[in-house]
Enzyme design. Structure first.
Site, PDB file in Angstrom:
ATOM      1  N   HIS A  26       0.849  -1.197   0.000  1.00 40.27           N
ATOM      2  CA  HIS A  26       0.000   0.000   0.000  1.00 40.27           C
ATOM      3  C   HIS A  26       0.877   1.236   0.000  1.00 40.27           C
ATOM      4  O   HIS A  26       1.926   1.258   0.632  1.00 40.27           O
ATOM      5  CB  HIS A  26      -0.915   0.010   1.240  1.00 40.27           C
ATOM      6  N   ASP A  46      -7.953  -4.648  -0.420  1.00 38.47           N
ATOM      7  CA  ASP A  46      -8.464  -5.126  -1.707  1.00 38.47           C
ATOM      8  C   ASP A  46      -8.286  -6.625  -1.893  1.00 38.47           C
ATOM      9  O   ASP A  46      -9.043  -7.257  -2.613  1.00 38.47           O
ATOM     10  CB  ASP A  46      -7.772  -4.390  -2.858  1.00 38.47           C
TER      11      ASP A  46
HETATM   12  N1  ACO Z   1       4.342  -7.404  -5.165  1.00 43.81           N
HETATM   13  C1  ACO Z   1       5.682  -7.475  -5.237  1.00 43.81           C
HETATM   14  N2  ACO Z   1       6.505  -6.473  -4.943  1.00 43.81           N
HETATM   15  C2  ACO Z   1       5.973  -5.335  -4.529  1.00 43.81           C
HETATM   16  C3  ACO Z   1       4.570  -5.173  -4.410  1.00 43.81           C
HETATM   17  C4  ACO Z   1       3.743  -6.271  -4.736  1.00 43.81           C
HETATM   18  N3  ACO Z   1       2.407  -6.181  -4.652  1.00 43.81           N
HETATM   19  N4  ACO Z   1       4.298  -3.935  -3.978  1.00 43.81           N
HETATM   20  C5  ACO Z   1       5.481  -3.320  -3.815  1.00 43.81           C
HETATM   21  N5  ACO Z   1       6.500  -4.156  -4.145  1.00 43.81           N
HETATM   22  C6  ACO Z   1       7.926  -3.870  -4.046  1.00 43.81           C
HETATM   23  C7  ACO Z   1       8.376  -2.928  -5.136  1.00 43.81           C
HETATM   24  O1  ACO Z   1       8.804  -3.627  -6.279  1.00 43.81           O
HETATM   25  C8  ACO Z   1       9.467  -2.174  -4.461  1.00 43.81           C
HETATM   26  O2  ACO Z   1      10.620  -2.995  -4.504  1.00 43.81           O
HETATM   27  P1  ACO Z   1      12.108  -2.321  -4.544  1.00 43.81           P
HETATM   28  O3  ACO Z   1      12.279  -1.639  -3.238  1.00 43.81           O
HETATM   29  O4  ACO Z   1      13.013  -3.493  -4.726  1.00 43.81           O
HETATM   30  O5  ACO Z   1      12.102  -1.371  -5.708  1.00 43.81           O
HETATM   31  C9  ACO Z   1       9.034  -2.089  -3.002  1.00 43.81           C
HETATM   32  O6  ACO Z   1       8.135  -3.199  -2.817  1.00 43.81           O
HETATM   33  C10 ACO Z   1       8.295  -0.800  -2.658  1.00 43.81           C
HETATM   34  O7  ACO Z   1       7.264  -0.627  -3.603  1.00 43.81           O
HETATM   35  P2  ACO Z   1       6.788   0.780  -4.133  1.00 43.81           P
HETATM   36  O8  ACO Z   1       6.300   0.653  -5.535  1.00 43.81           O
HETATM   37  O9  ACO Z   1       7.810   1.832  -3.853  1.00 43.81           O
HETATM   38  O10 ACO Z   1       5.586   1.050  -3.177  1.00 43.81           O
HETATM   39  P3  ACO Z   1       4.466   2.071  -3.499  1.00 43.81           P
HETATM   40  O11 ACO Z   1       4.087   2.641  -2.198  1.00 43.81           O
HETATM   41  O12 ACO Z   1       4.845   3.021  -4.551  1.00 43.81           O
HETATM   42  O13 ACO Z   1       3.311   1.164  -4.107  1.00 43.81           O
HETATM   43  C11 ACO Z   1       1.342  -0.078  -4.356  1.00 43.81           C
HETATM   44  C12 ACO Z   1       2.198   0.787  -3.424  1.00 43.81           C
HETATM   45  C13 ACO Z   1       1.085   0.693  -5.684  1.00 43.81           C
HETATM   46  C14 ACO Z   1      -0.008  -0.331  -3.701  1.00 43.81           C
HETATM   47  C15 ACO Z   1       2.107  -1.395  -4.627  1.00 43.81           C
HETATM   48  O14 ACO Z   1       2.342  -2.054  -3.416  1.00 43.81           O
HETATM   49  C16 ACO Z   1       1.356  -2.302  -5.594  1.00 43.81           C
HETATM   50  O15 ACO Z   1       1.479  -2.129  -6.805  1.00 43.81           O
HETATM   51  N6  ACO Z   1       0.542  -3.289  -5.067  1.00 43.81           N
HETATM   52  C17 ACO Z   1      -0.243  -4.152  -5.870  1.00 43.81           C
HETATM   53  C18 ACO Z   1      -1.513  -3.434  -6.326  1.00 43.81           C
HETATM   54  C19 ACO Z   1      -2.513  -3.268  -5.197  1.00 43.81           C
HETATM   55  O16 ACO Z   1      -2.834  -4.196  -4.463  1.00 43.81           O
HETATM   56  N7  ACO Z   1      -3.068  -2.028  -5.080  1.00 43.81           N
HETATM   57  C20 ACO Z   1      -4.093  -1.719  -4.081  1.00 43.81           C
HETATM   58  C21 ACO Z   1      -3.606  -0.846  -3.008  1.00 43.81           C
HETATM   59  S1  ACO Z   1      -4.842  -0.694  -1.761  1.00 43.81           S
HETATM   60  C22 ACO Z   1      -5.907   0.463  -2.260  1.00 43.81           C
HETATM   61  O17 ACO Z   1      -5.689   1.209  -3.150  1.00 43.81           O
HETATM   62  C23 ACO Z   1      -7.247   0.601  -1.528  1.00 43.81           C
END
Ligand code: ACO
Length: 434
Positions: free
Chosen positions: A310, A368
């Site tokens: 998140h 979600d």
């Molecule tokens: N699966 C695998 N790796 C992940 C995931 C995931 N779901 N989410 C984050 N990471 C990793 C990233 O690759 C990143 O790795 P790094 O440090 O090696 O580069 C690290 O974790 C941090 O991720 P960010 O992208 O910087 O985190 P951000 O806060 O920007 O993204 C987000 C948050 C968009 C929700 C992300 O976790 C994601 O894409 N999740 C899947 C989609 C999802 O479930 N969205 C719903 C969110 S809840 C809502 O909106 C109500």
């Protein structure tokens, strides 16, 4: 908001000028540096794409501490609200600032219930859409069209008109959502029933047909209520900010909520629970969950586990805790605990929670992940998930819109830019252009 006299930020620019910027403290949460006069004083803007460091308003409604995994509405923890209130109680709280007493609650329930029907002519609107239209496309159109039907509640300068519009929106959006779903199925629209609770009535409008009696399962009605509560508001996210920005020009509330629905429709915002189901379907087809986990961990692969992580919650999403419990109850109630998709969801959750990659990056299952699982088990098609989110969030949008209109500091929203285009140049006639 209080000005913290000991805390003045100092900004020095390369031209030698320096500026004192007041720092304000909220009730809780980070202080904010006020830059309102920065442009007029210094001829400089700030640059913050995505507004990650920018507060756009003051608000009394919702507080999030992503590091601690805290979500408060008007000071109350989301877990307490989800455990002890029904959706309309939370709606009252968001709109009015206090939890209702018994008398206030029954008056509010009555007010919303008596606004659930829509103008009969609105039903004709649906005929203009293709049957295979996405329900969110229909929602944007029909909710926006409410302003063409309810002229007596579009004068935003009149508090009583704002109140009626607020009640109409909370009451009618579920009716319109159910109509959009029924239209996509080719089934007749189901009128609301005033003897049912908000969530029971919504299930009734979604799932009943005139040909037979629809019995509302109390476990599913309770789960529906929790889903609505958990999605009711979430501070200044993209759709809420869209509602506020649209409303800042004086646009009517129905048009503003329609703008919020459009923003919510985007896959980065409201579409994640739908993506969870698509992912589970794909994993099921290949039958190899470990392969997907490996792909998610591979830095060279853009694939991410949907429903994990998140932007704000870097600890557990408090809504996910409530959802997980509800998911267990729903799966048991509908006898789907052992269906392959739900077994797979549990397996994936377990693997991710024990995997060093997910632990170290604090990637927990989010709201979600579980709402996708629950809604699928309840019989909602995944294409309607975002519509349910819009139903739940309408009250949050409406509360935030009202707060903005009543804020004496409110002005039309007008962000500025860092211009990177061509500087002024001479015009060339078309015959001379190469
Ligand atoms: N699966 C695998 N790796 C992940 C995931 C995931 N779901 N989410 C984050 N990471 C990793 C990233 O690759 C990143 O790795 P790094 O440090 O090696 O580069 C690290 O974790 C941090 O991720 P960010 O992208 O910087 O985190 P951000 O806060 O920007 O993204 C987000 C948050 C968009 C929700 C992300 O976790 C994601 O894409 N999740 C899947 C989609 C999802 O479930 N969205 C719903 C969110 S809840 C809502 O909106 C109500």
């Amino acid at each position: 908001m209080s000005e913290n006299k000991n805390n003045i930020a100092k900004l020095s620019l390369p031209n030698g000028n320096s500026y004192e910027l007041p720092i304000h403290s909220g009730t809780i949460g980070p202080d904010v540096i006020e830059i309102k006069k920065l442009y007029s004083d210094s001829d400089h803007f700030t640059y913050d794409p995505g507004f990650t460091s920018t507060g756009s308003c003051k608000s009394d409604i919702t507080y999030i501490d992503g590091d601690k995994g805290v979500l408060l509405h008007r000071g109350y923890r989301i877990e307490d609200l989800a455990d002890n209130c029904d959706y309309l109680e939370v709606a009252y709280l968001l709109l009015n600032g206090e939890l209702p007493n018994k008398l206030q609650k029954s008056a509010f329930d009555n007010k919303i219930t008596t606004h659930t029907m829509v103008h009969e002519q609105l039903a004709l609107f649906f005929r203009g859409f293709r049957r295979d239209a996405h329900a969110m496309a229909v929602m944007c159109g029909v909710v926006g069209a409410l302003s063409a039907f309810y002229h007596d509640s579009t004068d935003i300068t009149d508090p009583s008109q704002r109140l009626v519009a607020s009640h109409r929106l909370v009451a009618k959006v579920p009716t319109i959502a159910a109509m959009a779903y029924k239209f996509s199925l080719g089934q007749p629209f189901i009128y609301p029933r005033n003897d049912l609770t908000y969530s029971e009535n919504f299930l009734h409008m979604m799932f009943s047909v005139p040909a037979e009696e629809y019995k509302i399962d109390p476990v599913l009605a309770k789960a529906m209520d929790k889903i609505l509560i958990l999605h009711a508001d979430h501070e200044q996210n993209a759709s809420t900010s869209t509602v506020r920005l649209a409303g800042s020009s004086g646009a009517n509330p129905f048009a503003c909520i329609s703008a919020g629905i459009a923003s919510l429709w985007g896959p980065s915002h409201g579409g994640a629970n739908e993506a969870v189901i698509h992912m589970l379907n794909n994993i099921q087809k290949t039958g190899n969950v470990h392969e997907y986990v490996k792909k998610a961990k591979d830095p060279n692969d853009p694939f991410r586990l949907m429903g994990f992580g998140h932007r704000v919650y870097k600890n557990y999403d408090p809504r996910a805790t409530v959802m997980k419990k509800t998911a267990d109850e729903v799966l048991k109630a509908v006898g789907k605990e052992n269906e392959p998709m739900f077994k797979l969801a549990r397996e994936l959750e377990k693997i991710a929670l024990e995997d060093e990659y997910f632990i170290s990056k604090k990637l927990y299952p989010n709201v979600d992940f579980y709402s996708g699982v629950i809604l699928q088990a309840m019989g909602f098609p995944s294409s309607i998930f975002t519509v349910l989110f819009a139903v739940a969030r309408t009250v949050g949008w409406v509360a935030q819109w009202n707060e903005m209109i009543e804020d004496p500091e409110q002005r039309i929203g007008r962000p500025r830019q860092l211009y990177t285009g061509s500087s002024e140049r001479d015009f060339i006639n078309i015959q001379n252009r190469i």
